[in-house]
Enzyme design. Structure first.
Site, PDB file in Angstrom:
ATOM      1  N   ASP A  13       0.847  -1.184   0.000  1.00  0.00           N
ATOM      2  CA  ASP A  13       0.000   0.000   0.000  1.00  0.00           C
ATOM      3  C   ASP A  13       0.883   1.234   0.000  1.00  0.00           C
ATOM      4  OD1 ASP A  13       0.358   1.026   3.024  1.00  0.00           O
ATOM      5  OD2 ASP A  13       0.242  -1.168   2.997  1.00  0.00           O
ATOM      6  N   ASP A  46       1.599   4.589   2.048  1.00  0.00           N
ATOM      7  CA  ASP A  46       1.357   5.015   3.419  1.00  0.00           C
ATOM      8  C   ASP A  46       0.439   6.233   3.447  1.00  0.00           C
ATOM      9  OD1 ASP A  46       2.039   4.127   6.050  1.00  0.00           O
ATOM     10  OD2 ASP A  46       3.126   5.996   6.350  1.00  0.00           O
TER      11      ASP A  46
END
Length: 268
Positions: free
Chosen positions: A208, A210
């Site tokens: 992902d 952040d």
């Protein structure tokens, strides 16, 4: 039955199927039991010991993992080279989910974790300027790229205490310092490996962006676990290929880290 191993892998439960001829071993240590029973088996011609970092049932949050026991258990089985696959968040817009980062630097932002074996007797100062094994890094990068995996050679992993994720302000601060990825388990795992003169290589899968990198509701644990699970077959292949390509007689400086130091106890 195998009771010795050359290479250690510390990772998630999806990596169990890596090993052939697998046996489970209870390994006591002076620091209590490791995260779980150690599985010892083979990948090709190499003997490998596997420890699930969080335990099989994921019972240990990042700040409660028995890091000292895990690394001690591996060394006591004969391990001298360690691979550490993990999920990380990206601090760089250009490194999106699916990117593999093989970091060459680390920043510790944890607090309260037992991070040394040398906390009694007398002071032992271990060099940690370059936290990762240069040989292991080179082998992992070659293995990943040969399989067509977008791989970042180098970068800084910042390790936070957890179990919460970063705030947007923290994430933006990390990025402004030039750091590359953020995780919760890469320290003290790496420094404890160094204190035992083990080679240590981080295989960091970006799951992902952040919180400070892009708009949205921020990172969730469910999203991280789902993405890692989707890529676990790819990670298994990378770990297996790296294991088989690691040198049987390492020539890197990791193994001589403790040379000339007056240790307060004998290593396993």
């Amino acid at each position: 039955m195998l009771t010795r191993a050359d290479i250690g892998v510390i990772g998630g439960s999806g990596l169990y199927s890596l090993l052939d001829d697998a046996e489970e071993i209870q390994v006591p240590t002076p620091y209590g039991p490791p995260s779980d029973i150690v599985t010892v088996g083979r990948i090709g011609s190499r003997s490998v010991a596997f420890i699930p970092r969080h335990g099989r049932d994921h019972r240990f949050p990042p700040h409660r993992i028995p890091y000292r026991a895990n690394l001690w258990a591996l060394r006591s089985l004969g391990v001298r080279q360690v691979l550490a696959p993990s999920a990380v968040g990206s601090l760089r817009a250009e490194h999106g989910p699916g990117t593999l980062v093989i970091p060459d630097q680390l920043v510790d932002r944890t607090s309260g974790r037992a991070q040394t074996y040398y906390d009694a007797g007398h002071a032992v100062h271990v060099s940690f300027a370059d936290p990762y094994c240069p040989s292991g890094r080179a082998v992992a990068i070659e293995a990943a790229r040969s399989n067509g995996w977008e791989t970042v050679d180098g970068g800084t992993l910042v390790v936070i205490e957890g179990p919460r994720f970063s705030t947007r302000a923290e994430s933006r601060w990390f990025a402004s310092n030039g750091w590359t990825i953020v995780g919760m388990t890469g320290f003290p795992e790496s420094v404890l490996a160094r204190e035992l003169a083990l080679c240590y290589t981080s295989l960091s899968l970006v799951t992902d962006h952040d919180a400070g990198v892009e708009a949205g509701e921020g990172v969730t644990h469910e999203e991280v676990m789902k993405f890692f699970a989707q890529n676990v077959t790819r990670m298994r292949t990378l770990v297996a290929d790296t294991v088989e390509a690691l040198p049987t007689e390492p020539t890197c400086p990791c193994g001589s880290t403790l040379d000339g130091l007056d240790l307060p106890f004998e290593l396993p």
